[in-house]
Design a protein around this motif. Structure first.
Motif, PDB file in Angstrom:
ATOM      1  N   VAL A  67      -6.668  22.260 -48.721  1.00 35.08           N
ATOM      2  CA  VAL A  67      -5.626  21.369 -49.237  1.00 35.08           C
ATOM      3  C   VAL A  67      -4.503  21.231 -48.221  1.00 35.08           C
ATOM      4  O   VAL A  67      -4.017  20.125 -47.941  1.00 35.08           O
ATOM      5  CB  VAL A  67      -5.086  21.886 -50.590  1.00 35.08           C
ATOM      6  CG1 VAL A  67      -3.882  21.064 -51.031  1.00 35.08           C
ATOM      7  CG2 VAL A  67      -6.177  21.830 -51.651  1.00 35.08           C
ATOM      8  N   ALA A  68      -4.067  22.341 -47.655  1.00 31.46           N
ATOM      9  CA  ALA A  68      -2.974  22.312 -46.678  1.00 31.46           C
ATOM     10  C   ALA A  68      -3.332  21.470 -45.459  1.00 31.46           C
ATOM     11  O   ALA A  68      -2.464  20.821 -44.868  1.00 31.46           O
ATOM     12  CB  ALA A  68      -2.623  23.736 -46.258  1.00 31.46           C
ATOM     13  N   GLU A  69      -4.605  21.437 -45.083  1.00 35.10           N
ATOM     14  CA  GLU A  69      -5.041  20.653 -43.922  1.00 35.10           C
ATOM     15  C   GLU A  69      -5.118  19.161 -44.225  1.00 35.10           C
ATOM     16  O   GLU A  69      -4.933  18.335 -43.330  1.00 35.10           O
ATOM     17  CB  GLU A  69      -6.417  21.148 -43.456  1.00 35.10           C
ATOM     18  CG  GLU A  69      -6.396  22.527 -42.814  1.00 35.10           C
ATOM     19  CD  GLU A  69      -7.796  23.009 -42.462  1.00 35.10           C
ATOM     20  OE1 GLU A  69      -8.772  22.317 -42.853  1.00 35.10           O
ATOM     21  OE2 GLU A  69      -7.923  24.067 -41.817  1.00 35.10           O
ATOM     22  N   ARG A  70      -5.369  18.818 -45.478  1.00 35.31           N
ATOM     23  CA  ARG A  70      -5.672  17.420 -45.806  1.00 35.31           C
ATOM     24  C   ARG A  70      -4.562  16.691 -46.560  1.00 35.31           C
ATOM     25  O   ARG A  70      -4.545  15.458 -46.601  1.00 35.31           O
ATOM     26  CB  ARG A  70      -6.968  17.364 -46.628  1.00 35.31           C
ATOM     27  CG  ARG A  70      -8.151  17.938 -45.863  1.00 35.31           C
ATOM     28  CD  ARG A  70      -9.380  18.122 -46.718  1.00 35.31           C
ATOM     29  NE  ARG A  70     -10.010  16.873 -47.109  1.00 35.31           N
ATOM     30  CZ  ARG A  70     -11.151  16.797 -47.787  1.00 35.31           C
ATOM     31  NH1 ARG A  70     -11.771  17.916 -48.160  1.00 35.31           N
ATOM     32  NH2 ARG A  70     -11.673  15.623 -48.105  1.00 35.31           N
ATOM     33  N   VAL A  71      -3.644  17.437 -47.157  1.00 41.79           N
ATOM     34  CA  VAL A  71      -2.602  16.833 -48.000  1.00 41.79           C
ATOM     35  C   VAL A  71      -1.238  17.307 -47.533  1.00 41.79           C
ATOM     36  O   VAL A  71      -1.083  18.455 -47.112  1.00 41.79           O
ATOM     37  CB  VAL A  71      -2.808  17.218 -49.485  1.00 41.79           C
ATOM     38  CG1 VAL A  71      -1.711  16.629 -50.355  1.00 41.79           C
ATOM     39  CG2 VAL A  71      -4.182  16.766 -49.967  1.00 41.79           C
ATOM     40  N   SER A  72      -0.245  16.425 -47.632  1.00 39.14           N
ATOM     41  CA  SER A  72       1.110  16.805 -47.240  1.00 39.14           C
ATOM     42  C   SER A  72       2.128  16.174 -48.175  1.00 39.14           C
ATOM     43  O   SER A  72       1.815  15.235 -48.927  1.00 39.14           O
ATOM     44  CB  SER A  72       1.397  16.393 -45.796  1.00 39.14           C
ATOM     45  OG  SER A  72       1.349  14.981 -45.662  1.00 39.14           O
ATOM     46  N   VAL A  73       3.325  16.697 -48.123  1.00 44.66           N
ATOM     47  CA  VAL A  73       4.435  16.108 -48.875  1.00 44.66           C
ATOM     48  C   VAL A  73       4.579  14.635 -48.476  1.00 44.66           C
ATOM     49  O   VAL A  73       4.506  14.282 -47.301  1.00 44.66           O
ATOM     50  CB  VAL A  73       5.737  16.879 -48.584  1.00 44.66           C
ATOM     51  CG1 VAL A  73       6.941  16.149 -49.186  1.00 44.66           C
ATOM     52  CG2 VAL A  73       5.651  18.300 -49.131  1.00 44.66           C
ATOM     53  N   GLY A  74       4.763  13.790 -49.470  1.00 47.91           N
ATOM     54  CA  GLY A  74       4.888  12.358 -49.210  1.00 47.91           C
ATOM     55  C   GLY A  74       3.619  11.576 -49.454  1.00 47.91           C
ATOM     56  O   GLY A  74       3.662  10.333 -49.495  1.00 47.91           O
TER      57      GLY A  74
END
Length: 353
Positions: A150-157
């Motif tokens: 998730v951390a690699e593929r999704v970010s704030v915004g």
């Protein structure tokens, strides 16, 4: 259900299923541009993302603006926690009660990720949890991935929309963003049908309506309109639990001619003219008095100065849910009434009060 729908069902499906939350209407704007461009003389977009297609009229000194907002309610990701769950901030008005156990799509720069908003089994809930009032801040999205992925593929915004395709249910069409893609369809269809109008018509696919009518406010300064006409959905509480006087509109009774909502009292000379047109053309209609909720009509009426403003609404059950529902005949009537209103506008009607 009898026969085919009296409108472009395939295009409506594309409109409903194309994402476009407030401020990030890029994909839906591109689709609307492609549909409008062959039928207008020129087309442009502004810095807020509102798209305007113009048909030059015989009287270039008289301008009519037809507005339908393209944005849908959704979310923006505000935090990715250490376990890979996503916290949200709302873009538009959500009832948190309807969000449990929903499927969603997370839109990153590179991909569309399916996700779910889970619901804890009732067996394990405490009495306090059962009685608690749900809030947006408590909603979490589960992508079915481990925290590292998730951390690699999704970010704030990154952005979130509800997952759902347009479907036919009896005489209805139902989907996640009929507010306001049915009206966008009506506007595109009017541009297709309008031939050599007497006045110049600007078809505006407005941005950021769901977060405060923002795109229309800016547009009202840019375009010096002589007449404005908004196309939007409206409440149809014609379901169990509501008294007849609380229904606002009813599905299957025709297009709704707006008299007021919380943002506007429409020009009574204009809404009476629209009513006469409906009666002369034998188009089914009903009158709309919406006690709460605003539309682009209000912003366009007073942005840049006082302007005669009216609105035609599509009666819709279950607004701001993934199962918004519209009757096929009401949508067809809305399209017919919009086209008839534009065809008969010659710039000589006196709307001053």
């Amino acid at each position: 259900m009898s026969g085919d729908f009296d409108f472009d069902h395939e295009l409506l499906a594309d409109l409903v299923e194309t994402p476009g939350v407030p401020g990030y209407e890029d994909r839906i704007r591109a689709l609307v541009r492609a549909e409008l461009e062959p039928h207008v003389d020129r087309i442009r977009s502004d810095a807020m993302g509102t798209l305007v297609g113009t048909i030059e009229g015989a009287n270039p000194a008289y301008d009519v603006v037809v507005a339908a907002h393209v944005d849908e309610i959704g979310f923006i990701i505000k935090y990715v926690d250490d376990e890979g769950f996503l916290e949200l901030d709302a873009l538009g008005g959500w009832d948190p009660r309807i969000l449990r156990a929903q499927r969603v799509t997370v839109h990153t720069d590179d991909e569309h990720l399916p996700g779910i908003i889970g619901a804890v089994p009732p067996h394990t809930l405490t009495e306090e949890q059962k009685e608690s009032k749900p809030e947006i801040k408590d909603v979490r999205i589960d992508l079915g991935l481990d925290a590292e992925a998730v951390a690699e593929r999704v970010s704030v915004g990154d952005l979130v929309t509800m997952d759902g395709r347009l479907a036919r249910v009896g005489e209805f069409v139902t989907g996640k963003s009929l507010d306001n893609r049915v009206s966008v369809l009506a506007m595109i269809e009017a541009a297709r049908r309008l031939d050599a109008p007497d006045v110049t018509v600007h078809f505006a696919a407005t941005a950021q309506e769901e977060v405060g009518l923002r795109g229309a406010s800016a547009l009202g300064v840019d375009l010096d309109a002589d007449l404005v006409l908004a196309i939007d959905t409206t409440v149809a509480n014609d379901v169990p639990g509501f008294e007849p006087g609380e229904r606002v509109t009813q599905l299957g009774e025709g297009a709704a001619i707006k008299l007021k909502d919380s943002s506007v009292i429409t020009n009574h000379k204009l809404h009476r003219r629209i009513r006469r047109i409906a009666e002369e053309r034998d188009i089914d209609y009903q009158l709309e008095v919406l006690p709460a909720g605003g539309t682009d009509t209000g912003s366009l009426q007073r942005a840049g100065g006082a302007r005669p403003a009216g609105a035609i609404s599509v009666p819709t059950r279950y607004l701001h849910t993934p199962t918004e529902s519209v009757h096929r005949d009401d949508l067809a009537a809305t399209i017919d009434l919009l086209v008839a209103t534009l065809e008969t506008e010659d710039g000589t009607h006196d709307y001053t009060l």
